[in-house]
Design an enzyme around this catalytic site. Structure first.
Site: not given
Ligand code: NCD
Ligand code: ZN
Length: 344
Positions: A13, A15-16, A99, A174
């Site tokens: 998991h 976030h790029l 997602k 998360h």
């Protein structure tokens, strides 16, 4: 223990981002991880396989020379997602999950789902073709206390989904509470959870220690110590239902140190070191490799990675900030010294 060699891990998991910030995020994640499940919440969300293909190409072109790194793409579920799009995603071979953000739950979630029960045809298709549902597990009802939003979501939304779709693979992302751990434990093997390093290392007091700490603000928000301890027990239990997902989410410094600061903690610069600290704190370093490198891959049906990383006790100082063309990012534990150092 002063040295640990473990199979190369995956970050399930992350976030790029896109553009300038993406290069920094990709440089850091690819230094430790072989693969990563890439979140689709760009400012223009990744809602189709075509968009995912283009985003994937941009990520691939920003991988530093000499590194091998595979971005595993996800689609952003919206009120307009169709079963045909799910089939296209599965057929692509590069989309690994869908997602689900409740509309308005977190950063860039305005296009999220307003009524999940109207998307049951999509979930049925995902269940049929084996595409996992990745869940941001918080209700968005502002009358629900922010510390209770995960539990209320589990009770009012998620428990129904897993009952309606017993074959659907679900990852509660998360997780932050003992309630989430109890729920995941009570479900079939089709239900798993990711756990971040910062939720293993911090509790809600860390948001206010000596003054407000915007760089510890993320969603789901940090919870009280009893919940942190439940997460540490779950992560170190050896249960294959729990695996590594950093939720590393870079934001430009000024957007966090603001009157209305963004949610997200950046941990990619030393993710493995942070997890090693958490596992070491309860004498469970022997369980680290399963959590970082085996269980997530197995859940997603991926082969284990071939390479290895080495964690050594060799103090390293975290820099105060990382620069990128659009500004600076303040990393987790900026300016602090860590005991561990991870090398490939
Ligand atoms: C994430 C982000 O910044 O994109 N922020 C966060 O606090 N975790 C979004 C998310 O995963 O909720
Ligand atoms: Zn996230």
């Amino acid at each position: 223990m002063n040295e640990l060699i473990i199979r190369q891990p995956d970050d399930l998991h992350i976030h790029l981002r896109d553009g300038d910030l993406m290069s920094l995020a990709v440089e850091h994640v690819s230094a430790q991880f072989q693969r990563a499940i890439v979140m689709p919440n760009l400012s223009l969300p990744v809602v189709s396989t075509t968009m995912a293909a283009k985003y994937r190409a941009r990520i691939l072109s920003s991988i530093p020379a000499g590194r091998t790194f595979s971005p595993l793409m996800t689609l952003y579920l919206t009120d307009r997602t169709t079963p045909a799009e799910i089939r296209a995603a599965k057929g692509s071979g590069f989309v690994y999950g869908v997602k689900y953000y409740p509309a308005g739950a977190t950063t860039n979630s305005d296009s999220g789902v307003t009524d999940l029960s109207a998307r049951y045809n999509v979930l049925a298709e995902m269940s049929k073709c084996g595409l996992p549902l990745l869940v941001h597990g918080e209700v968005t009802d502002k009358s629900v206390d922010i510390f209770d939003r995960e539990k209320v979501f589990i009770d009012s939304v998620l428990s129904k989904i897993v009952t309606e779709f017993p074959e659907l693979k679900v990852i509660l992302e998360h997780i932050t509470t003992s309630d989430a751990v109890d729920f995941v434990d009570s479900c079939s093997e089709n239900v798993a959870a990711t756990i971040t390093a910062h939720h293993l290392l911090l509790n809600r007091n860390d948001l206010f220690k000596g003054g407000i700490k915007p760089h510890h603000y993320c969603l789901p928000i940090l919870k009280r110590e009893t919940h942190r301890l439940a997460l540490v027990r779950a992560a170190t239990s050896g249960s294959p239902k729990y695996f590594l997902g950093t939720d590393s989410a870079p934001h430009e410094k000024g957007t966090k140190e603001a009157a209305c600061g963004c949610a997200g903690v950046y941990t990619s610069h030393a993710a493995m070191e942070f997890y090693a600290m958490a596992f070491e704190s309860v004498g469970a370093l022997d369980r680290l490799e399963g959590f970082t490198s085996h269980y997530g891959a197995k859940f997603y049906g991926l082969p284990l990675n071939e390479g290895y990383v080495k964690l050594i006790k060799n103090p390293q100082k975290i820099v105060d900030q990382y620069s990128y063309p659009g500004g600076v990012v303040v990393p987790f534990k900026a300016g602090e010294t860590l005991d561990w150092c991870c090398t490939t």
